[in-house]
Scaffold this active site. Structure first.
Site, PDB file in Angstrom:
ATOM      1  N   ARG A  21      -3.264   6.612   1.170  1.00 25.82           N
ATOM      2  CA  ARG A  21      -3.814   7.834   1.766  1.00 25.82           C
ATOM      3  C   ARG A  21      -2.903   8.543   2.757  1.00 25.82           C
ATOM      4  O   ARG A  21      -3.177   9.666   3.139  1.00 25.82           O
ATOM      5  CB  ARG A  21      -5.155   7.511   2.435  1.00 25.82           C
ATOM      6  CG  ARG A  21      -6.260   7.280   1.428  1.00 25.82           C
ATOM      7  CD  ARG A  21      -7.443   6.576   2.052  1.00 25.82           C
ATOM      8  NE  ARG A  21      -7.071   5.217   2.415  1.00 25.82           N
ATOM      9  CZ  ARG A  21      -7.896   4.322   2.941  1.00 25.82           C
ATOM     10  NH1 ARG A  21      -9.134   4.647   3.196  1.00 25.82           N
ATOM     11  NH2 ARG A  21      -7.469   3.106   3.229  1.00 25.82           N
ATOM     12  N   ARG A  74       0.822  -1.220   0.000  1.00 20.92           N
ATOM     13  CA  ARG A  74       0.000   0.000   0.000  1.00 20.92           C
ATOM     14  C   ARG A  74       0.856   1.270   0.000  1.00 20.92           C
ATOM     15  O   ARG A  74       0.470   2.283   0.581  1.00 20.92           O
ATOM     16  CB  ARG A  74      -0.961   0.037   1.188  1.00 20.92           C
ATOM     17  CG  ARG A  74      -2.062  -0.986   1.143  1.00 20.92           C
ATOM     18  CD  ARG A  74      -3.185  -0.518   0.225  1.00 20.92           C
ATOM     19  NE  ARG A  74      -4.166  -1.577   0.027  1.00 20.92           N
ATOM     20  CZ  ARG A  74      -5.295  -1.693   0.722  1.00 20.92           C
ATOM     21  NH1 ARG A  74      -5.581  -0.815   1.638  1.00 20.92           N
ATOM     22  NH2 ARG A  74      -6.107  -2.676   0.474  1.00 20.92           N
ATOM     23  N   TYR A 128     -14.749 -12.298  -0.597  1.00 22.28           N
ATOM     24  CA  TYR A 128     -15.485 -11.069  -0.940  1.00 22.28           C
ATOM     25  C   TYR A 128     -16.640 -11.376  -1.893  1.00 22.28           C
ATOM     26  O   TYR A 128     -17.702 -10.754  -1.819  1.00 22.28           O
ATOM     27  CB  TYR A 128     -14.540 -10.031  -1.553  1.00 22.28           C
ATOM     28  CG  TYR A 128     -13.561  -9.454  -0.552  1.00 22.28           C
ATOM     29  CD1 TYR A 128     -13.909  -8.370   0.249  1.00 22.28           C
ATOM     30  CD2 TYR A 128     -12.288 -10.003  -0.385  1.00 22.28           C
ATOM     31  CE1 TYR A 128     -13.017  -7.847   1.182  1.00 22.28           C
ATOM     32  CE2 TYR A 128     -11.401  -9.490   0.541  1.00 22.28           C
ATOM     33  CZ  TYR A 128     -11.764  -8.413   1.324  1.00 22.28           C
ATOM     34  OH  TYR A 128     -10.889  -7.911   2.249  1.00 22.28           O
ATOM     35  N   ASP A 137      -6.681  -2.989  -7.690  1.00 28.87           N
ATOM     36  CA  ASP A 137      -7.239  -3.631  -6.503  1.00 28.87           C
ATOM     37  C   ASP A 137      -7.560  -5.084  -6.815  1.00 28.87           C
ATOM     38  O   ASP A 137      -7.894  -5.412  -7.963  1.00 28.87           O
ATOM     39  CB  ASP A 137      -8.503  -2.915  -6.015  1.00 28.87           C
ATOM     40  CG  ASP A 137      -8.826  -3.312  -4.577  1.00 28.87           C
ATOM     41  OD1 ASP A 137      -8.261  -2.697  -3.653  1.00 28.87           O
ATOM     42  OD2 ASP A 137      -9.600  -4.259  -4.387  1.00 28.87           O
ATOM     43  N   ARG A 152      -6.270  11.270  -6.104  1.00 32.41           N
ATOM     44  CA  ARG A 152      -7.530  10.545  -5.902  1.00 32.41           C
ATOM     45  C   ARG A 152      -8.710  11.509  -6.002  1.00 32.41           C
ATOM     46  O   ARG A 152      -9.735  11.174  -6.605  1.00 32.41           O
ATOM     47  CB  ARG A 152      -7.511   9.872  -4.539  1.00 32.41           C
ATOM     48  CG  ARG A 152      -8.656   8.915  -4.303  1.00 32.41           C
ATOM     49  CD  ARG A 152      -8.547   8.420  -2.870  1.00 32.41           C
ATOM     50  NE  ARG A 152      -9.542   7.437  -2.507  1.00 32.41           N
ATOM     51  CZ  ARG A 152     -10.826   7.674  -2.365  1.00 32.41           C
ATOM     52  NH1 ARG A 152     -11.309   8.881  -2.599  1.00 32.41           N
ATOM     53  NH2 ARG A 152     -11.646   6.717  -1.996  1.00 32.41           N
TER      54      ARG A 152
HETATM   55  C1  CP3 Z   1      -8.037  -7.376   0.763  1.00 34.37           C
HETATM   56  C2  CP3 Z   1      -7.432  -6.482  -0.295  1.00 34.37           C
HETATM   57  C3  CP3 Z   1      -8.125  -5.463  -1.030  1.00 34.37           C
HETATM   58  N1  CP3 Z   1      -7.189  -4.895  -1.896  1.00 34.37           N
HETATM   59  C4  CP3 Z   1      -5.969  -5.479  -1.718  1.00 34.37           C
HETATM   60  C5  CP3 Z   1      -6.104  -6.505  -0.751  1.00 34.37           C
HETATM   61  C6  CP3 Z   1      -5.017  -7.487  -0.348  1.00 34.37           C
HETATM   62  C7  CP3 Z   1      -4.004  -6.874   0.582  1.00 34.37           C
HETATM   63  C8  CP3 Z   1      -4.504  -6.526   1.936  1.00 34.37           C
HETATM   64  O1  CP3 Z   1      -4.837  -7.427   2.722  1.00 34.37           O
HETATM   65  O2  CP3 Z   1      -4.537  -5.311   2.223  1.00 34.37           O
HETATM   66  C9  CP3 Z   1      -4.719  -5.213  -2.434  1.00 34.37           C
HETATM   67  C10 CP3 Z   1      -4.427  -3.832  -2.889  1.00 34.37           C
HETATM   68  N2  CP3 Z   1      -5.225  -2.712  -2.805  1.00 34.37           N
HETATM   69  C11 CP3 Z   1      -4.553  -1.651  -3.343  1.00 34.37           C
HETATM   70  C12 CP3 Z   1      -3.324  -2.110  -3.862  1.00 34.37           C
HETATM   71  C13 CP3 Z   1      -2.414  -1.218  -4.704  1.00 34.37           C
HETATM   72  C14 CP3 Z   1      -0.995  -1.350  -4.575  1.00 34.37           C
HETATM   73  C15 CP3 Z   1      -0.375  -0.986  -3.236  1.00 34.37           C
HETATM   74  O3  CP3 Z   1      -0.065   0.210  -3.035  1.00 34.37           O
HETATM   75  O4  CP3 Z   1      -0.125  -1.897  -2.437  1.00 34.37           O
HETATM   76  C16 CP3 Z   1      -3.218  -3.471  -3.550  1.00 34.37           C
HETATM   77  C17 CP3 Z   1      -2.072  -4.429  -3.796  1.00 34.37           C
HETATM   78  C18 CP3 Z   1      -5.048  -0.271  -3.423  1.00 34.37           C
HETATM   79  C19 CP3 Z   1      -6.120   0.169  -2.505  1.00 34.37           C
HETATM   80  N3  CP3 Z   1      -7.297  -0.502  -2.224  1.00 34.37           N
HETATM   81  C20 CP3 Z   1      -8.078   0.271  -1.414  1.00 34.37           C
HETATM   82  C21 CP3 Z   1      -7.409   1.504  -1.151  1.00 34.37           C
HETATM   83  C22 CP3 Z   1      -7.962   2.670  -0.373  1.00 34.37           C
HETATM   84  C23 CP3 Z   1      -8.896   3.386  -1.266  1.00 34.37           C
HETATM   85  C24 CP3 Z   1      -8.961   4.864  -1.058  1.00 34.37           C
HETATM   86  O5  CP3 Z   1      -8.137   5.613  -1.633  1.00 34.37           O
HETATM   87  O6  CP3 Z   1      -9.897   5.266  -0.371  1.00 34.37           O
HETATM   88  C25 CP3 Z   1      -6.180   1.427  -1.836  1.00 34.37           C
HETATM   89  C26 CP3 Z   1      -5.114   2.496  -1.917  1.00 34.37           C
HETATM   90  C27 CP3 Z   1      -9.468  -0.065  -0.948  1.00 34.37           C
HETATM   91  C28 CP3 Z   1      -9.713  -1.461  -0.522  1.00 34.37           C
HETATM   92  N4  CP3 Z   1      -9.427  -2.569  -1.248  1.00 34.37           N
HETATM   93  C29 CP3 Z   1      -9.772  -3.702  -0.520  1.00 34.37           C
HETATM   94  C30 CP3 Z   1     -10.355  -3.264   0.702  1.00 34.37           C
HETATM   95  C31 CP3 Z   1     -10.853  -4.182   1.803  1.00 34.37           C
HETATM   96  C32 CP3 Z   1     -10.345  -1.868   0.682  1.00 34.37           C
HETATM   97  C33 CP3 Z   1     -10.940  -0.950   1.716  1.00 34.37           C
HETATM   98  C34 CP3 Z   1     -10.075  -0.808   2.916  1.00 34.37           C
HETATM   99  C35 CP3 Z   1      -9.065   0.307   2.736  1.00 34.37           C
HETATM  100  O7  CP3 Z   1      -9.493   1.400   2.392  1.00 34.37           O
HETATM  101  O8  CP3 Z   1      -7.881   0.054   2.990  1.00 34.37           O
HETATM  102  C36 CP3 Z   1      -9.573  -5.104  -0.965  1.00 34.37           C
END
Ligand code: CP3
Length: 342
Positions: A28, A24, A151, A74, A37
């Protein structure tokens, strides 16, 4: 120019200073991410607009010079490409239409159909392959089938993945068919990312820890083994990182059982244990507690150094045990890098 540091570590080389990136890392906690964003409007538009997705991927590379960039996308884009509805509720997280029966599995689109939806992701990869500094490795990724299925069955994140466990208990054959469909689509998705320029791919199995015994073998090990075998056949030499989060003792032997080149460790795993039990088979990645990037101080520096030392006898890529959180202080990331690189 010698080979990129991450690719050397993934081939089993022990390096004097471990290469480093963060899960990540585009996120944010960075003001420049929040600005891009806002420009995109919402999270999914950011994922599907190649110029903006490439921009946020590059931001942490410019700021910190990480050794790898991870594609901005994602894991839930794949279920969307298979035909489910997907949206994000601000402040809460993802929502999807659900699959709870054999009929739902049968109604999914075939693996070949995913590329229509996912074409912008491949375009992001192509932009990054052109624009990244030549010493930076480009990592593509997908969710592992079990985590993606949790999911798809629940329609949202669930703390104990109870809906997916329920479907598995009620109709194991239909659940296995769902895992198969995701496995096939994941092979095609990662293969297309590699064709577009990804140099390494990572499989995120964030909820692997809730699979026990035979379920862990059937739904965490076996799908990863199939995906890795298919990718190795199509793209010889492209390394794969597997992240069976919270696998605990099952981290031992995971690389041998699946063919992964590297196992990513969450921060519940002791580094000394993992150095002895996991690093003997493969490169390891990890495993700083992401909370330390919020709290900082001397503990951040001493823990970072302890992890570097614990894994210094074998191939290691420094990373966090899970994603960096929005509350993290960007200054603490610089302190962590200083403690690793000196
Ligand atoms: C379970 C999972 C998801 N997504 C992901 C996983 C597996 C890794 C982990 O366990 O964290 C993987 C993921 N999600 C994102 C990336 C991009 C690359 C990186 O920077 O790592 C990667 C590799 C961007 C993201 N994916 C998400 C964000 C936040 C979105 C925002 O900008 O509001 C980002 C940067 C949103 C997301 N996406 C997901 C959830 C549950 C959420 C909401 C929770 C949260 O906000 O952290 C599903």
């Amino acid at each position: 120019m010698s080979e990129k540091t991450i690719l050397r570590a993934l081939k089993g080389e022990r390096l004097p200073v471990p290469p480093v990136w963060m899960m990540r890392q585009a996120g944010r906690y960075l003001p420049e991410y929040r600005a891009t964003r806002a420009q995109a409007g919402d999270f999914l538009s950011l994922c599907y607009t190649p110029d903006l997705a490439a921009e946020v991927t590059l931001q942490p590379i410019r700021r910190y010079g990480f050794d790898a960039a991870i594609l901005f996308a994602d894991i839930l884009l794949l279920p969307q490409a298979l035909g489910l509805d997907l949206w994000f509720v601000t402040g809460e997280g993802p929502r999807l239409s659900t699959i709870t029966s054999a009929a739902g599995v049968a109604a999914l689109k075939p693996a070949e159909a995913i590329h229509d939806t996912l074409a912008p992701v491949y375009e992001t990869v192509r932009i990054l392959a052109r624009e990244l500094p030549r010493e930076t490795t480009l990592i593509g990724f997908a969710g592992a089938p079990w985590t993606v299925a949790t999911y798809m069955v629940a329609g949202r994140g669930t703390p104990d993945q109870a809906p997916a466990h329920g479907f598995k208990a009620e109709d194991r054959a239909a659940f296995a068919a769902l895992i198969d469909r995701i496995t096939e689509a994941t092979i095609d998705y990662l293969s297309a990312q590699i064709d577009a320029g990804a140099e390494v791919v990572k499989l995120f199995d964030s909820w692997a820890g809730s699979l026990k015994g035979r379920d862990f073998d059937d739904f965490a090990v076996e799908p990863a083994r199939r995906i890795i075998a298919a990718l190795k056949a199509r793209h010889p030499g492209v390394p794969v990182i597997a992240f069976p989060r919270e696998a605990g003792p099952r981290y031992a032997g995971f690389a041998r059982a699946t063919g992964a080149d590297c196992v990513a460790l969450d921060n519940s795993v002791g580094a000394d244990w993992a150095a002895a039990q996991v690093q003997k088979d493969s490169c390891v990645q990890g495993n700083l507690d992401p909370r330390l990037l919020v709290t900082g101080g001397e503990e951040l520096v001493s823990e970072t150094r302890r992890i570097v030392r614990a894994f210094s006898q074998g191939p290691h890529i420094f990373n966090l045990g899970h994603g960096i959180t929005p509350e993290a202080d960007p200054e603490n990331v610089a302190r962590m890098l200083e403690a690793i690189r000196g």
